[in-house]
Design an enzyme around this catalytic site. Structure first.
Site, PDB file in Angstrom:
ATOM      1  N   HIS A 307       0.844  -1.197   0.000  1.00 45.74           N
ATOM      2  CA  HIS A 307       0.000   0.000   0.000  1.00 45.74           C
ATOM      3  C   HIS A 307       0.875   1.241   0.000  1.00 45.74           C
ATOM      4  O   HIS A 307       1.934   1.242   0.634  1.00 45.74           O
ATOM      5  CB  HIS A 307      -0.909   0.019   1.239  1.00 45.74           C
ATOM      6  CG  HIS A 307      -2.075   0.923   1.072  1.00 45.74           C
ATOM      7  ND1 HIS A 307      -1.987   2.278   1.320  1.00 45.74           N
ATOM      8  CD2 HIS A 307      -3.331   0.687   0.641  1.00 45.74           C
ATOM      9  CE1 HIS A 307      -3.163   2.835   1.059  1.00 45.74           C
ATOM     10  NE2 HIS A 307      -3.992   1.901   0.635  1.00 45.74           N
ATOM     11  N   ASP A 364      -7.970  -5.458  -0.047  1.00 48.41           N
ATOM     12  CA  ASP A 364      -8.479  -6.344  -1.097  1.00 48.41           C
ATOM     13  C   ASP A 364      -8.088  -7.803  -0.915  1.00 48.41           C
ATOM     14  O   ASP A 364      -8.546  -8.655  -1.663  1.00 48.41           O
ATOM     15  CB  ASP A 364      -7.963  -5.858  -2.465  1.00 48.41           C
ATOM     16  CG  ASP A 364      -8.503  -4.492  -2.823  1.00 48.41           C
ATOM     17  OD1 ASP A 364      -9.711  -4.291  -2.646  1.00 48.41           O
ATOM     18  OD2 ASP A 364      -7.735  -3.623  -3.262  1.00 48.41           O
TER      19      ASP A 364
HETATM   20  N1  CMC Z   1       4.122  -7.688  -4.722  1.00 47.56           N
HETATM   21  C1  CMC Z   1       5.464  -7.662  -4.878  1.00 47.56           C
HETATM   22  N2  CMC Z   1       6.220  -6.553  -4.718  1.00 47.56           N
HETATM   23  C2  CMC Z   1       5.574  -5.439  -4.369  1.00 47.56           C
HETATM   24  C3  CMC Z   1       4.195  -5.383  -4.184  1.00 47.56           C
HETATM   25  C4  CMC Z   1       3.452  -6.574  -4.363  1.00 47.56           C
HETATM   26  N3  CMC Z   1       2.136  -6.571  -4.204  1.00 47.56           N
HETATM   27  N4  CMC Z   1       3.824  -4.134  -3.845  1.00 47.56           N
HETATM   28  C5  CMC Z   1       4.959  -3.406  -3.835  1.00 47.56           C
HETATM   29  N5  CMC Z   1       6.020  -4.186  -4.142  1.00 47.56           N
HETATM   30  C6  CMC Z   1       7.429  -3.792  -4.174  1.00 47.56           C
HETATM   31  C7  CMC Z   1       7.770  -3.013  -5.427  1.00 47.56           C
HETATM   32  O1  CMC Z   1       8.216  -3.870  -6.459  1.00 47.56           O
HETATM   33  C8  CMC Z   1       8.839  -2.081  -4.930  1.00 47.56           C
HETATM   34  O2  CMC Z   1      10.033  -2.822  -4.832  1.00 47.56           O
HETATM   35  P1  CMC Z   1      11.462  -2.096  -5.104  1.00 47.56           P
HETATM   36  O3  CMC Z   1      11.606  -1.056  -4.046  1.00 47.56           O
HETATM   37  O4  CMC Z   1      12.467  -3.195  -5.035  1.00 47.56           O
HETATM   38  O5  CMC Z   1      11.364  -1.509  -6.479  1.00 47.56           O
HETATM   39  C9  CMC Z   1       8.404  -1.746  -3.510  1.00 47.56           C
HETATM   40  O6  CMC Z   1       7.633  -2.873  -3.091  1.00 47.56           O
HETATM   41  C10 CMC Z   1       7.542  -0.473  -3.410  1.00 47.56           C
HETATM   42  O7  CMC Z   1       6.449  -0.639  -4.283  1.00 47.56           O
HETATM   43  P2  CMC Z   1       5.829   0.526  -5.162  1.00 47.56           P
HETATM   44  O8  CMC Z   1       5.177  -0.066  -6.350  1.00 47.56           O
HETATM   45  O9  CMC Z   1       6.892   1.569  -5.401  1.00 47.56           O
HETATM   46  O10 CMC Z   1       4.774   1.102  -4.143  1.00 47.56           O
HETATM   47  P3  CMC Z   1       3.547   2.046  -4.492  1.00 47.56           P
HETATM   48  O11 CMC Z   1       3.233   2.796  -3.272  1.00 47.56           O
HETATM   49  O12 CMC Z   1       3.817   2.819  -5.735  1.00 47.56           O
HETATM   50  O13 CMC Z   1       2.373   1.022  -4.869  1.00 47.56           O
HETATM   51  C11 CMC Z   1       0.601  -0.516  -4.681  1.00 47.56           C
HETATM   52  C12 CMC Z   1       1.391   0.616  -3.993  1.00 47.56           C
HETATM   53  C13 CMC Z   1      -0.633  -0.808  -3.833  1.00 47.56           C
HETATM   54  C14 CMC Z   1       0.149  -0.056  -6.066  1.00 47.56           C
HETATM   55  C15 CMC Z   1       1.500  -1.771  -4.768  1.00 47.56           C
HETATM   56  O14 CMC Z   1       1.843  -2.212  -3.479  1.00 47.56           O
HETATM   57  C16 CMC Z   1       0.829  -2.893  -5.561  1.00 47.56           C
HETATM   58  O15 CMC Z   1       0.933  -2.927  -6.792  1.00 47.56           O
HETATM   59  N6  CMC Z   1       0.107  -3.844  -4.868  1.00 47.56           N
HETATM   60  C17 CMC Z   1      -0.632  -4.881  -5.563  1.00 47.56           C
HETATM   61  C18 CMC Z   1      -1.959  -4.337  -6.054  1.00 47.56           C
HETATM   62  C19 CMC Z   1      -2.925  -4.097  -4.927  1.00 47.56           C
HETATM   63  O16 CMC Z   1      -3.115  -4.934  -4.051  1.00 47.56           O
HETATM   64  N7  CMC Z   1      -3.600  -2.947  -4.966  1.00 47.56           N
HETATM   65  C20 CMC Z   1      -4.632  -2.576  -3.972  1.00 47.56           C
HETATM   66  C21 CMC Z   1      -4.158  -1.457  -3.104  1.00 47.56           C
HETATM   67  S1  CMC Z   1      -5.169  -1.184  -1.646  1.00 47.56           S
HETATM   68  C22 CMC Z   1      -6.749  -0.799  -2.186  1.00 47.56           C
HETATM   69  C23 CMC Z   1      -6.889   0.305  -3.138  1.00 47.56           C
HETATM   70  O17 CMC Z   1      -6.127   1.267  -3.199  1.00 47.56           O
HETATM   71  O18 CMC Z   1      -7.846   0.264  -3.890  1.00 47.56           O
END
Ligand code: CMC
Length: 422
Positions: A307, A364
């Protein structure tokens, strides 16, 4: 407290930037005069560090895992309120008394019927259309059927617009589902409260009357409350941005629906179930999928994990996990997807990759397993999220227009060709 400042030093000059403090202690640098004073802008792609507004609606402490609507922790709201009372709280800043609650409930009932001409739209979408696309289109079409509601022409009380949007969205969602399975639509009933009415429209049929189960009604109320708002997430930001151009409220909400449908946002609840099903089909090898999620050469992510704001367990996920377990027991359902989800969680939470990055289950991760147990199909999960999020979006829209916000229009740093290079 006297005004505090941070100093920015550049090119031998000093600029004072006022500090702003929120009521729960967050501190921000106010840069609103920066360009005027220095000619510079700030750059913060994806708004990782940027507060886009002041708001009194929802507070999140992402480090401690706290979520409050209007100062009330979600745990209390789930325990003591129904969804429509929480919706009222978001819209008005305080929980309704009995009279206000009855009035809002009546408004929802009065506005539950969809304009009959709009019903025919459902016949024209291709079979197999994703219900979120249908809902976004229908919501946008609202502005052609109902009187315009925008920041300039908001003559009716916000409750009427909110009730119309929430109540008809609920009716349309059930119609979209009925149409997708080829069954006749079921009209809303005046004698049923919000959640029971939705369940009846979803599951009643001319040959198989639906018996309302109070446990299902209770869990639906609770899930809707937990999804009702989440401050400046992607879809709410879309709503505030589109609304800032004085677009009518219906189309503004449609922008929120579009943003929510993405798998990184609300669409994750469907993606989680698809991921769990894939793991089960593949023999239940949880470790293989954890390794894939860690592999930087793979685009696979553990859906329902991570998140932007929470760096600890999402408080919504904590409640939903418990409810999921309890509800499946109540319904005597043994869903193999729950076992896989719990194994995934345990493996991830003990793995350095997830520990170092503070990746925990989000809202989720477990919600889809409950929706499945309720009989709601996967492609409707994100519609359920949208139904819940409507009062949040409308509350933010109302707050935005009430605070006389200017049109949202960020700057950029141009890195393309110069005229000389052409
Ligand atoms: N699985 C594997 N690695 C992950 C995941 C995951 N679900 N989420 C983040 N990471 C890693 C990412 O690869 C990055 O690694 P590094 O620093 O080595 O590059 C690090 O963690 C930080 O991730 P980010 O993508 O820069 O973080 P963000 O704040 O931009 O993204 C997120 C947040 C929710 C989009 C992301 O965690 C994600 O894609 N999660 C899976 C999709 C998901 O469950 N979404 C629902 C979010 S909650 C409800 C809502 O908002 O509707």
């Amino acid at each position: 407290m006297s005004q505090e400042y941070a100093k920015l030093v550049y090119n031998g000059k000093e600029v004072e930037l006022p500090l702003v403090r929120g009521t729960m202690g967050e501190v921000a640098l106010d840069i609103s005069h920066l360009r005027k004073e220095t000619g510079m802008v700030t750059i913060d792609p994806s708004f990782m560090n940027t507060a886009s507004c002041y708001s009194k609606i929802t507070f999140i402490d992402g480090e401690k895992g706290i979520l409050c609507y209007r100062g009330i922790p979600i745990e209390k709201l789930v325990e003591n309120t129904r969804f429509i009372e929480t919706a009222y709280l978001l819209l008005h800043g305080k929980l309704p008394n009995v009279e206000q609650s009855d009035k809002f409930s009546n408004l929802l009932t009065e506005n539950s019927l969809l304009h009959e001409d709009m019903r025919h739209f459902f016949d024209r979408f291709p079979r197999g259309s994703h219900p979120m696309s249908i809902m976004g289109t229908m919501q946008n079409a609202f502005s052609t059927f109902y009187s315009n509601v925008d920041s300039l022409s908001l003559k009716e009380a916000i409750d009427i617009s909110a009730a119309r949007i929430m109540s008809t969205f609920r009716t349309m969602a059930a119609f979209a589902y009925k149409r997708s399975i080829g069954e006749p639509v079921v009209y809303p009933r005046h004698d049923l409260p919000f959640c029971a009415n939705f369940l009846n429209m979803m599951f009643d049929s001319p040959v198989r009357p639906y018996e309302i189960n109070p446990n299902v009604v209770k869990i639906l109320n609770s899930l809707l409350i937990l999804h009702a708002d989440h401050e400046q997430n992607c879809s709410t930001t879309a709503v505030r941005t589109v609304g800032s151009a004085q677009v009518n409220l219906y189309s503004t909400i449609s922008a929120g629906i579009a943003a929510l449908s993405g798998p990184l946002h609300g669409g994750a609840n469907q993606a989680v179930i698809e991921m769990l099903q894939r793991i089960v089909r593949d023999g239940g090898n949880v470790k293989k999928y954890i390794d894939r999620a860690k592999d930087k050469n793979s685009s696979f992510r553990l859906m329902g994990f991570g998140h932007r704001v929470y760096k600890t367990y999402d408080p919504r996920a904590r409640l939903i996990k418990k409810q999921c377990d309890d509800f499946l027991k109540q319904m005597s359902i043994n869903d193999p997807l729950l076992d896989v989800a719990m194994q995934l969680e345990e493996t991830a939470l003990n793995d350095n990759y997830f520990i170092e990055r503070n990746l925990y289950p989000n809202v989720d991760f477990y919600s889809g397993i409950i929706y499945r147990a309720m009989g709601i199909p996967e492609n409707m999960f994100t519609v359920m999220f949208a139904l819940a999020r409507l009062p949040g979006w409308i509350a933010h829209w109302k707050e935005m227009i009430g605070s006389k916000t200017k049109i949202t229009r960020p700057r950029q740093i141009y890195i393309g060709k110069t005229p000389k290079q052409n």
